[in-house]
Design a protein around this motif. Structure first.
Motif, PDB file in Angstrom:
ATOM      1  N   ASP A  73      47.076  34.586   1.468  1.00 43.31           N
ATOM      2  CA  ASP A  73      46.196  35.758   1.101  1.00 43.31           C
ATOM      3  C   ASP A  73      47.280  37.183   1.063  1.00 43.31           C
ATOM      4  O   ASP A  73      46.785  37.912   0.562  1.00 43.31           O
ATOM      5  CB  ASP A  73      45.470  35.780   2.639  1.00 43.31           C
ATOM      6  N   CYS A  75      49.673  37.154  -0.890  1.00 39.81           N
ATOM      7  CA  CYS A  75      49.817  37.083  -2.377  1.00 39.81           C
ATOM      8  C   CYS A  75      48.569  37.688  -3.115  1.00 39.81           C
ATOM      9  O   CYS A  75      48.782  38.012  -4.069  1.00 39.81           O
ATOM     10  CB  CYS A  75      50.159  35.710  -2.925  1.00 39.81           C
ATOM     11  N   LEU A  76      47.636  37.374  -2.613  1.00 31.94           N
ATOM     12  CA  LEU A  76      46.203  37.425  -3.325  1.00 31.94           C
ATOM     13  C   LEU A  76      45.956  39.113  -3.000  1.00 31.94           C
ATOM     14  O   LEU A  76      45.091  39.685  -3.650  1.00 31.94           O
ATOM     15  CB  LEU A  76      45.254  36.660  -2.492  1.00 31.94           C
ATOM     16  N   LEU A  80      50.039  42.192  -4.725  1.00 32.51           N
ATOM     17  CA  LEU A  80      49.085  41.902  -6.160  1.00 32.51           C
ATOM     18  C   LEU A  80      49.950  41.503  -7.336  1.00 32.51           C
ATOM     19  O   LEU A  80      49.520  40.847  -8.265  1.00 32.51           O
ATOM     20  CB  LEU A  80      48.226  42.979  -6.519  1.00 32.51           C
ATOM     21  N   TYR A  84      49.673  33.906  -9.077  1.00 40.05           N
ATOM     22  CA  TYR A  84      48.394  33.296  -8.366  1.00 40.05           C
ATOM     23  C   TYR A  84      48.751  31.827  -7.926  1.00 40.05           C
ATOM     24  O   TYR A  84      48.232  31.280  -7.137  1.00 40.05           O
ATOM     25  CB  TYR A  84      47.432  33.559  -9.379  1.00 40.05           C
ATOM     26  N   GLU A  85      49.680  31.219  -8.777  1.00 36.38           N
ATOM     27  CA  GLU A  85      50.015  29.707  -8.579  1.00 36.38           C
ATOM     28  C   GLU A  85      50.666  29.645  -7.206  1.00 36.38           C
ATOM     29  O   GLU A  85      50.258  28.695  -6.534  1.00 36.38           O
ATOM     30  CB  GLU A  85      51.014  29.237  -9.551  1.00 36.38           C
ATOM     31  N   ALA A  87      49.880  31.398  -4.607  1.00 34.49           N
ATOM     32  CA  ALA A  87      49.073  31.437  -3.520  1.00 34.49           C
ATOM     33  C   ALA A  87      48.209  30.133  -3.366  1.00 34.49           C
ATOM     34  O   ALA A  87      48.005  29.424  -2.454  1.00 34.49           O
ATOM     35  CB  ALA A  87      47.779  32.508  -3.473  1.00 34.49           C
ATOM     36  N   LEU A 140      48.171  25.967 -13.068  1.00 28.18           N
ATOM     37  CA  LEU A 140      47.311  26.498 -12.421  1.00 28.18           C
ATOM     38  C   LEU A 140      46.063  25.674 -12.040  1.00 28.18           C
ATOM     39  O   LEU A 140      45.611  25.749 -11.046  1.00 28.18           O
ATOM     40  CB  LEU A 140      46.876  27.976 -12.708  1.00 28.18           C
ATOM     41  N   THR A 144      45.129  24.104  -8.579  1.00 33.89           N
ATOM     42  CA  THR A 144      43.712  24.518  -8.010  1.00 33.89           C
ATOM     43  C   THR A 144      42.934  23.384  -7.768  1.00 33.89           C
ATOM     44  O   THR A 144      42.131  23.195  -6.600  1.00 33.89           O
ATOM     45  CB  THR A 144      42.775  25.125  -9.009  1.00 33.89           C
ATOM     46  N   TYR A 186      37.610  33.752 -11.549  1.00 40.27           N
ATOM     47  CA  TYR A 186      38.863  33.730 -12.230  1.00 40.27           C
ATOM     48  C   TYR A 186      38.822  32.580 -13.409  1.00 40.27           C
ATOM     49  O   TYR A 186      39.189  33.084 -14.477  1.00 40.27           O
ATOM     50  CB  TYR A 186      40.095  32.914 -11.197  1.00 40.27           C
TER      51      TYR A 186
END
Length: 235
Positions: A73, A75-76, A80, A84-85, A87, A140, A144, A186
């Motif tokens: 979180d 990272c999220l 910013l 995203y990867e 996280a 990603l 995910t 996303y």
């Protein structure tokens, strides 16, 4: 006041603090303020879990998971610029930790079934993702699916032992609700397009903070699980 009463008061105070943060997050404006409050709720859940480390390995595993949740979180909602990867890698570690939590409290037969089912679900999910996305499949999307497959498996196995993991299972259900909203938001425009005006489009474009409406309760319930699971000194 005896120990049981003190425990009840302590847990109630924690839940009340998270509730206050939840109300503030879903009602105030300002991205920076909301992000700070969101992250405070995550850190509070982690710090609360540390209070129960003496209860044994169950509490230790939950604290490890909540630590990596805080990393993800960060990272999220704080840094910013973080990939995203990264996280998603942290969140994958979180779900693997919860897998360990469930696994160590199962019988030998349950453990064998657990590993077979989880392995099959992950392999099938990754294969389907590759087939559906074809050339669009990337790290990603695959990390995910790996993460979400483990989350769903953790929810299913916690439901199978609901008497022991009732609070944990409800927390994971809220986690799933949050992640479905994040994933839809996303992936839209990257992997697929939602028709404008459709139910899913409206859900992902609402001004109300639905993601954290689910997420704060999920982390609160998971952290509280540290206080209610049976004490276990070794795996």
């Amino acid at each position: 006041m005896n120990k049981k009463s003190l425990k009840t008061v302590y847990c109630t105070a924690f839940a009340a603090a998270e509730l206050i943060l939840w109300v503030l997050v879903v009602t105030i404006d300002g991205a920076d303020a909301v992000n700070a409050l969101c992250y405070c709720s995550v850190l509070l859940a982690f710090l609360f879990s540390l209070s129960w480390l003496k209860r044994g390995v169950n509490s230790v595993v939950i604290s490890v998971a909540l630590f990596f949740t805080a990393c993800a979180d960060y990272c999220l909602v704080i840094d910013l610029t973080a990939p995203y990867e990264l996280a998603l890698v942290f969140f994958s570690v979180v779900q693997i930790s919860y897998c360990v939590l469930l696994y160590i409290n199962q019988t030998t037969r349950q453990r064998k079934i657990h590993l077979i089912v989880r392995g099959a679900v992950i392999v099938v999910a990754l294969a389907v993702t590759e087939a559906v996305l074809k050339g669009k499949a990337d790290f990603l999307s695959l990390i995910t699916i790996f993460y979400f497959s483990n989350l769903v498996c953790n929810f299913a196995f916690s439901c199978a032992q609901f008497k022991t993991y009732a609070m944990f299972a409800v927390g994971l259900l809220c986690f799933i609700g949050c992640d479905l909203l994040v994933g839809l938001g996303y992936a839209q425009g990257v992997y697929f397009d939602l028709p404008v005006g459709s139910f899913l489009y409206n859900v992902t474009h609402t001004d109300f903070n639905l993601i954290w409406t689910f997420y704060i309760p999920s982390q609160t319930l998971i952290s509280l699980t540290s206080a209610v699971l049976p004490t276990r000194k070794k795996a």
